[in-house]
Design an enzyme around this catalytic site. Structure first.
Site, PDB file in Angstrom:
ATOM      1  N   LYS A  35       0.836  -1.201   0.000  1.00 11.15           N
ATOM      2  CA  LYS A  35       0.000   0.000   0.000  1.00 11.15           C
ATOM      3  C   LYS A  35       0.871   1.251   0.000  1.00 11.15           C
ATOM      4  O   LYS A  35       2.085   1.178   0.230  1.00 11.15           O
ATOM      5  CB  LYS A  35      -0.932  -0.012   1.210  1.00 11.15           C
ATOM      6  CG  LYS A  35      -0.224  -0.018   2.550  1.00 11.15           C
ATOM      7  CD  LYS A  35      -1.223  -0.111   3.699  1.00 11.15           C
ATOM      8  CE  LYS A  35      -0.501  -0.117   5.039  1.00 11.15           C
ATOM      9  NZ  LYS A  35      -1.438  -0.140   6.167  1.00 11.15           N
ATOM     10  N   TYR A 244      16.740  30.398   8.310  1.00 10.33           N
ATOM     11  CA  TYR A 244      15.615  31.113   8.917  1.00 10.33           C
ATOM     12  C   TYR A 244      15.771  31.236  10.432  1.00 10.33           C
ATOM     13  O   TYR A 244      16.250  30.324  11.110  1.00 10.33           O
ATOM     14  CB  TYR A 244      14.306  30.385   8.617  1.00 10.33           C
ATOM     15  CG  TYR A 244      13.794  30.593   7.213  1.00 10.33           C
ATOM     16  CD1 TYR A 244      13.470  31.864   6.738  1.00 10.33           C
ATOM     17  CD2 TYR A 244      13.606  29.509   6.367  1.00 10.33           C
ATOM     18  CE1 TYR A 244      12.992  32.056   5.454  1.00 10.33           C
ATOM     19  CE2 TYR A 244      13.123  29.676   5.074  1.00 10.33           C
ATOM     20  CZ  TYR A 244      12.815  30.959   4.621  1.00 10.33           C
ATOM     21  OH  TYR A 244      12.342  31.151   3.346  1.00 10.33           O
TER      22      TYR A 244
END
Length: 349
Positions: A35, A244
């Site tokens: 899956k 940042y």
């Protein structure tokens, strides 16, 4: 190239399946869970490698995933759909010969009325309270279901990765209570359940994460390497910041590499200032914040400027990186981004 390269060792996937097949009790069939695009690694190539290894039954989450596996494998192998028979899936289930694992009375009714005689299985809720027919519902419909001849009765363990958790024994008892005497094939164990021992194996095991090199199958061969290209390097003086929010400050003259990958590519921001990347066997700390498309790495101690650095590989497997990020290997694997170039390693048959 300005994107990373995700290398997938298909021979390792096949070897991990064979190991788990041997660990399953004698006479037990071993399926393969593919899956979520084979846990993010590419279901077409992975499913074919598993089929060559000997897998003949495959589990997916939704009918659309089953369609991709059927396209990859062609007719023959059984493809079981864990979400069952959803409204709108009838034609796909019929035309592609998918086997839904029915999870509710509504799904049972839908399937038996719309596709009489078409193969199906039933998923039972033994205590996870997620998918599956509950005990009282099962007692009411079991005679009808057993007569209809499902391919499989299955359930799923909630705590199989914790061998001593009492929920394992509780679910095993509940599964016996719901299925003993039916004479039908049964399945309870995924990877963790295989490791719990033969009492959990029944007729079919369903390994998933263990195929792809993840816990709790600690003996699994590593499957993935993720190499990230260096876009630019720069010298940073003591006291200067990187990235940042000025989240990292140089304490010495440093060489910083800006590397092409970020949270848009499945690298969580929780790796900021915590993870390492590798140049061969030399660790280089990730410094500053993980941003959308880039991370920055301190390569001061390398003798030469690298063209790329590895964030997944033998020195830092997926579960180790997941621990650093505060998550699990499943989440990292399935979140690996579409921008990576996927390359497959496989020896000729």
């Amino acid at each position: 190239m300005a994107t990373g390269t995700l290398t997938i060792d298909l021979d390792a996937v096949a070897a991990n399946w064979r190991t788990l097949d041997r660990m399953s009790a004698g006479g037990v069939q071993t399926a393969a869970v593919v899956k979520a695009d084979a846990y993010g690694l590419g279901v077409t190539r992975v499913a074919r490698a598993l089929a060559r290894a000997g897998a003949r039954r495959f589990f997916v989450a939704a009918a659309e995933e089953g369609a991709a596996v059927r396209q990859a494998l062609g007719p023959g192998p059984q493809i079981a759909v864990l979400s069952g028979h959803m409204a709108g899936d009838t034609e796909m289930i019929h035309d592609l010969d998918l086997t839904p694992m029915l999870n509710s009375l509504d799904q049972i009714t839908r399937h038996l009325e719309s596709l009489p005689g078409h193969p199906f299985g039933v998923q039972l809720d033994t205590g996870m309270n997620r998918l599956g027919v509950e005990l009282l519902e099962w007692q009411a419909v079991a005679p009808i279901i057993v007569e209809a001849g499902p391919e499989l009765l299955m359930s799923h363990l909630a705590c199989a990765d914790e061998a001593d958790h009492p929920q394992n024994e509780a679910q095993l008892r509940a599964f016996h209570e719901m299925t003993d005497g039916t004479g039908l094939p049964r399945s309870l164990a995924a990877t963790g359940g295989i490791l719990l021992g033969s009492r959990y194996h029944f007729d079919l095991t369903r390994p998933g994460i263990g195929l792809y090199g993840g816990r709790p199958h600690d003996a699994a061969l590593p499957v993935v390497t993720l190499s990230l290209p260096v876009i630019q390097t720069r010298e940073v003086a003591p006291g200067e910041t990187v990235g940042y929010s000025c989240a990292w400050v140089a304490e010495r003259p440093s060489v910083i590499a800006t590397v092409a990958a970020g949270y848009a590519d499945g690298l969580p921001r929780t790796l900021s200032n915590r993870a390492q990347l590798w140049d061969g066997d030399t660790a280089c700390p990730l410094v500053g914040r993980v941003s959308m498309d880039m991370i920055t790495v301190d390569i001061t101690d390398l003798p030469e400027l690298p063209r790329s650095l590895d964030i997944l590989g033998p020195n830092q497997p997926v579960d180790v990186l997941a621990d650093i990020a505060g998550t699990i290997g499943y989440e990292l694997l399935t979140g690996l981004g579409a921008r990576y170039t996927r390359r497959y390693q496989e020896r000729p048959a």
